[in-house]
Structures are given as C-alpha cells and as structure tokens.
Motif scaffolding. Structure first.
Motif, PDB file in Angstrom:
ATOM      1  N   LEU A   1      28.230  35.307  34.483  1.00 47.43           N
ATOM      2  CA  LEU A   1      28.272  34.729  35.823  1.00 47.43           C
ATOM      3  C   LEU A   1      29.592  34.004  36.065  1.00 47.43           C
ATOM      4  N   ALA A   2      30.049  33.241  35.066  1.00 44.06           N
ATOM      5  CA  ALA A   2      31.299  32.501  35.219  1.00 44.06           C
ATOM      6  C   ALA A   2      32.494  33.435  35.342  1.00 44.06           C
ATOM      7  N   CYS A   3      32.521  34.491  34.537  1.00 45.31           N
ATOM      8  CA  CYS A   3      33.661  35.406  34.567  1.00 45.31           C
ATOM      9  C   CYS A   3      33.749  36.203  35.864  1.00 45.31           C
ATOM     10  N   TRP A   4      32.626  36.388  36.532  1.00 45.52           N
ATOM     11  CA  TRP A   4      32.623  37.165  37.772  1.00 45.52           C
ATOM     12  C   TRP A   4      32.748  36.293  39.019  1.00 45.52           C
ATOM     13  N   ILE A   5      32.655  34.975  38.880  1.00 48.74           N
ATOM     14  CA  ILE A   5      32.731  34.099  40.050  1.00 48.74           C
ATOM     15  C   ILE A   5      33.862  33.082  39.945  1.00 48.74           C
ATOM     16  N   ALA A   6      33.967  32.396  38.791  1.00 50.50           N
ATOM     17  CA  ALA A   6      34.910  31.286  38.659  1.00 50.50           C
ATOM     18  C   ALA A   6      36.376  31.680  38.902  1.00 50.50           C
ATOM     19  N   PRO A   7      36.882  32.819  38.369  1.00 52.58           N
ATOM     20  CA  PRO A   7      38.290  33.146  38.624  1.00 52.58           C
ATOM     21  C   PRO A   7      38.638  33.280  40.099  1.00 52.58           C
ATOM     22  N   ALA A   8      37.744  33.861  40.891  1.00 53.66           N
ATOM     23  CA  ALA A   8      38.011  34.010  42.327  1.00 53.66           C
ATOM     24  C   ALA A   8      38.136  32.649  42.991  1.00 53.66           C
ATOM     25  N   LEU A   9      37.239  31.734  42.660  1.00 54.49           N
ATOM     26  CA  LEU A   9      37.295  30.396  43.245  1.00 54.49           C
ATOM     27  C   LEU A   9      38.544  29.651  42.798  1.00 54.49           C
ATOM     28  N   PHE A  10      38.889  29.789  41.514  1.00 52.69           N
ATOM     29  CA  PHE A  10      40.067  29.101  40.987  1.00 52.69           C
ATOM     30  C   PHE A  10      41.349  29.608  41.648  1.00 52.69           C
ATOM     31  N   VAL A  11      41.524  30.931  41.696  1.00 51.16           N
ATOM     32  CA  VAL A  11      42.747  31.503  42.272  1.00 51.16           C
ATOM     33  C   VAL A  11      42.851  31.172  43.755  1.00 51.16           C
ATOM     34  N   ALA A  12      41.735  31.285  44.486  1.00 52.95           N
ATOM     35  CA  ALA A  12      41.759  30.982  45.913  1.00 52.95           C
ATOM     36  C   ALA A  12      42.091  29.517  46.159  1.00 52.95           C
ATOM     37  N   ALA A  13      41.533  28.627  45.337  1.00 51.50           N
ATOM     38  CA  ALA A  13      41.799  27.197  45.519  1.00 51.50           C
ATOM     39  C   ALA A  13      43.249  26.849  45.208  1.00 51.50           C
ATOM     40  N   VAL A  14      43.775  27.365  44.101  1.00 53.62           N
ATOM     41  CA  VAL A  14      45.154  27.064  43.728  1.00 53.62           C
ATOM     42  C   VAL A  14      46.130  27.657  44.740  1.00 53.62           C
ATOM     43  N   SER A  15      45.828  28.832  45.259  1.00 56.99           N
ATOM     44  CA  SER A  15      46.723  29.483  46.212  1.00 56.99           C
ATOM     45  C   SER A  15      46.855  28.701  47.508  1.00 56.99           C
ATOM     46  N   GLN A  16      45.881  27.853  47.831  1.00 52.99           N
ATOM     47  CA  GLN A  16      45.928  27.073  49.060  1.00 52.99           C
ATOM     48  C   GLN A  16      46.538  25.698  48.864  1.00 52.99           C
ATOM     49  N   GLN A  17      46.854  25.338  47.626  1.00 56.23           N
ATOM     50  CA  GLN A  17      47.431  24.025  47.371  1.00 56.23           C
ATOM     51  C   GLN A  17      48.925  24.019  47.660  1.00 56.23           C
ATOM     52  N   SER A  18      49.448  22.843  47.936  1.00 56.16           N
ATOM     53  CA  SER A  18      50.884  22.717  48.194  1.00 56.16           C
ATOM     54  C   SER A  18      51.698  22.769  46.917  1.00 56.16           C
TER      55      SER A  18
END
Length: 451
Positions: A40-57
């Motif tokens: 579950l973590a491998c199929w969900i967490a990376p997407a959330l992490f990459v999307a969150a970091v990509s929106q940071q300044s």
C-alpha cells in the motif's frame, strides 16, 4: 475396495507441484499485515511525496534531478529512484526475502511444510519465487506511483538531462522506464543476499537485517575514493549507474558492468542459499543458525567473487585509480555548459546558437597548482570559455565544483553575474530559474582521458 484404497493413498502421497506451492507461499506472504502495508505504501506514498515536493518553493537541489522538479514531472520519479536505490529497495528486500525462511523457524512449521510439499527443492523454489514476485510488485509500485505523482503535479514537460541536453517527453518516459528496469538487477542481488541470510542464520534477527547492513556497508564504500575496478565490482554501484542513461552520448559501460555484476551476485547468493537449504537438518526444532557457518559458507564465497570481479575488470577495462581525471572533468563541464547556455538563450529570446558555434571549453584545476588535478573533492575550480557568432571576444564564466567519488559533480556558478551570478533570470514572461547558476553533471569513470 483394496484397489480403491491403494489408489487414494498414492494420490495422497503425490508431491505438491512448484506452481501450487508457489501460490501457497505467495498467499502466505501477502496475508501478512506488514507486507500489505508495504504494498500500500509503495503504491501511494511516492505519488503524494513527489506531488508535495514539486509544489514547494524549496527543492532538493542537492539530489540528482531535484532542481528540475518544478520544470517537469519526470524529474520527481528520478528523485524517488535515487532514494529507493540508497535506502528503500535494500530495506524492502530485507523485509521480504530476509524473512521468507526465518519465519518458518520462528513458527516451528518446517515439519508440516515438508509433509505437505515432500520436497525441499520445491519449497525453496516456491519461497524464492514468491518473495521475488512481492519485491517486483513493490518496485513497480514505487515507479508507477512516483511517475503518476510527478506528471499529475507538474505535467509531461521535456526533461533536462544530466549533461544539460533536453529530452522530449517521449524520450524521457522511455529512459525513466529503462532506469527503473536497470535497478532490478541490484535489487535481485540484495534479495538473494536476503535469502542467503534467512537460510543461514535461521530465526536470528541478523538474517532479516543482512541485506540492509550489506547495502549500508556498500553505500559507505561507494563514498570512499576507491579504485574504479573495486567500485564497479560492488552490486550497489548499479543503483547509481543509471545516471549514464541521461547523458549524451549515453554512458553505457558502467551501467552494463553494474548490471552484470549484480546478476552474478544474485546467482551466486541464490545458489549458496539453495545448497545450504538442502543440507539443513530439519529435525532440529531449535535451529538458530551459525555465525561461523555464515562466514565460511556464505561470506567467503561472496568475498572471493568480489576479488575475481575486481581482477577481471581491472584487466578488461584498463581502469586505474579513481577514474576522475582532469581531461574528463573539463570535457564534461564544457559539454553541460554548452547545452545549458542554449537553454538560457531560448529563455532570454536571444538569437539561437548551436554547441558547434559556441565551441565551449573548460580549464579546471583542483586545489592549487601543487595538487594533482584528479580524484574527487569539493575544491575543483573551472573556467569555461565560449564564443558567440560575430563576436571576437570570448565569454568566460567561473564555476566551483563539488565532485563525488562516483563521478557526479555539482557546478556552482561564481560569476559573472550576467551569466551565472543569480538564481533567477528575467525573461519576457517573468523571472525563471537560471539553468547556468547551478547544474549537475557526470564524469564517465571508464572513458578514455582524451577523445
């Protein structure tokens, strides 16, 4: 009546096939709560992490491709790939492969399993294939999830390669997929080490931790100024050798060697685990493994494999020393600068120019004139020169380089301010990141010093 009973006894005594035992072991693995959480973590967490970091300044610019996470969604999955190769994949192999045999020792279920399957060979094959299936599922989740998160957050834009050249979205997609496929080889190597530790050390926690500890030791070794042959002889190098896919021309030599070395480790460790498993006494219910046996029957053969691989690579490639030499560094810096200068030219709406017209060259020194210009370090200094059509005076720019032992460098602009002195450049559409302010590059450790 007697014939019927005899037929039933023969049918009951029939050995369980490998596919059936494999399905049974796979169900056992997937039914464990920690495996389900990992999937579950491998199929969900990376997407959330990459999307969150990509929106940071603030971006992880110290991570390979991290500085481009605002520009394209393909950068996020490569950042995740770098993290996975360093930490995530060795830990995943520990949890899955490192426990697949030891769990039977803790539960005391070997007798029941042997009575049901009636073949240690089939048991080993089923457990190895089941753990491999779960590991492949976890890797696929990391790749698919991080890619989806990056594309959804930023978009399918061109990717700037490791030497500054632009890759179209289609090319970026193909190379990203190939990079994830390439790291399967070292993942298999550490999974095989997990099988070996699980068989050799029994219920001991060291069997579960073995792949992670070996990976940590190899990561520390990769940070040291080792000779090229020794560096390439470790399967951990394949976790970073995919960098060569994003240069032009592609640096395939280290990557192919890393894959072959990793597969050799995978085969050797699996064969050792298989041989030890068949020789095991399953009547001993208190089996806890043997540290001495682990060293003599597992550690020494793998150490011998490293020694043989180092000797073969040293003679076949002719590589010596660190592989980081002045001519290679100068060539890599000049190539990356020329590609990124063209990108800056497009940003500023200046007349287009080609790399051939720029004729960019770099002069690099390390420390001072008394220090040989070779090897890793953060004291490299390069002066880049280039020419523009119709202008007689050559342009110059200064860069400070931090060059790691694996050949990766980060060039930090040190003037002039019109070229690389500021993080942002003012474009007709507003401020944009200056591609020449800081950039990453890669030195091919196996390339000849002079082209």
């Amino acid at each position: 009546m007697t014939a019927t009973l005899t037929h039933d006894n023969v049918a009951a005594a029939r050995r369980v096939s490998v596919p059936r035992a494999y399905r049974f072991e796979l169900v056992k693995l997937v039914s464990q709560w920690r495996i389900r959480l990992l999937v579950l973590a491998c199929w969900i967490a990376p997407a959330l992490f990459v999307a969150a970091v990509s929106q940071q300044s603030t971006l992880p610019s110290d991570t390979l491709f991290g500085r481009w996470m605002h520009a394209t969604g393909w950068a996020g999955t490569l950042v995740m790939l770098g993290f996975a190769g360093t930490w995530a994949l060795p830990l995943l192999t520990s949890v899955v492969a490192g426990d697949v045999f030891a769990s039977e020792d803790r539960l005391g279920t070997w007798r029941h399993l042997l009575v049901a399957v009636r073949s240690p060979r089939r048991i080993f094959a089923a457990k190895a294939l089941a753990s491999l299936t779960v590991i492949l599922l976890l890797v696929a989740g990391l790749a698919a999830s991080s890619t989806a998160g990056g594309i959804a957050a930023v978009g399918d834009q061109p990717l700037t390669g490791l030497d500054g050249h632009l890759l179209s979205p289609a090319d970026a997609a193909g190379k990203v997929l190939l990079a994830w496929i390439c790291v399967l080889a070292p993942t298999l190597a550490f999974a095989a080490i997990g099988l070996l530790g699980s068989v050799t050390l029994g219920r001991s926690p060291m069997g579960l931790l073995l792949p992670a500890l070996v990976a940590l030791a190899m990561q520390l070794a990769q940070m040291m100024p080792l000779p090229v042959a020794v560096r390439l002889a470790l399967p951990s190098y394949a976790f970073i050798a995919w960098n060569g896919l994003f240069t032009s021309p592609t640096q395939l030599g280290p990557l192919l060697i890393g894959i072959v070395v990793s597969l050799l480790w995978a085969v050797t460790a699996t064969v050792l685990a298989y041989a030890l498993f068949l020789r095991r006494d399953f009547t001993n219910q208190t089996y806890d493994g043997s540290a001495r046996r682990a060293v003599t029957t597992a550690g020494l053969p793998l150490a011998a494999l490293v020694a043989v691989t180092v000797a073969v690579l040293a003679s076949a490639t002719g590589a010596s020393g660190s592989g980081i030499e002045q001519d290679k560094v100068q060539r890599s810096v000049a190539t990356a600068f020329a590609h990124l200068y063209r990108l800056q030219t497009e940003q500023l709406n200046r007349p287009a120019v080609t790399e051939a017209q720029l004729k960019a060259t770099a002069t690099c020194d390390k420390g001072s004139v008394k220090v040989a210009a070779e090897g890793p370090g953060n004291d490299w200094r390069c002066v880049v020169s280039w020419h523009l059509p119709g202008i007689e005076v050559a342009g110059t720019a200064i860069y400070q380089l931090d060059l790691t032992p694996d050949g990766r460098f980060m060039a930090d602009g040190d003037g002039p301010k019109e070229v690389n002195g500021y993080f942002l450049v003012r474009t007709p559409t507003g401020d944009a990141p200056n591609p020449l302010w800081q950039f990453d590059g890669n030195v091919d450790l196996l390339a000849t010093p002079k082209g």
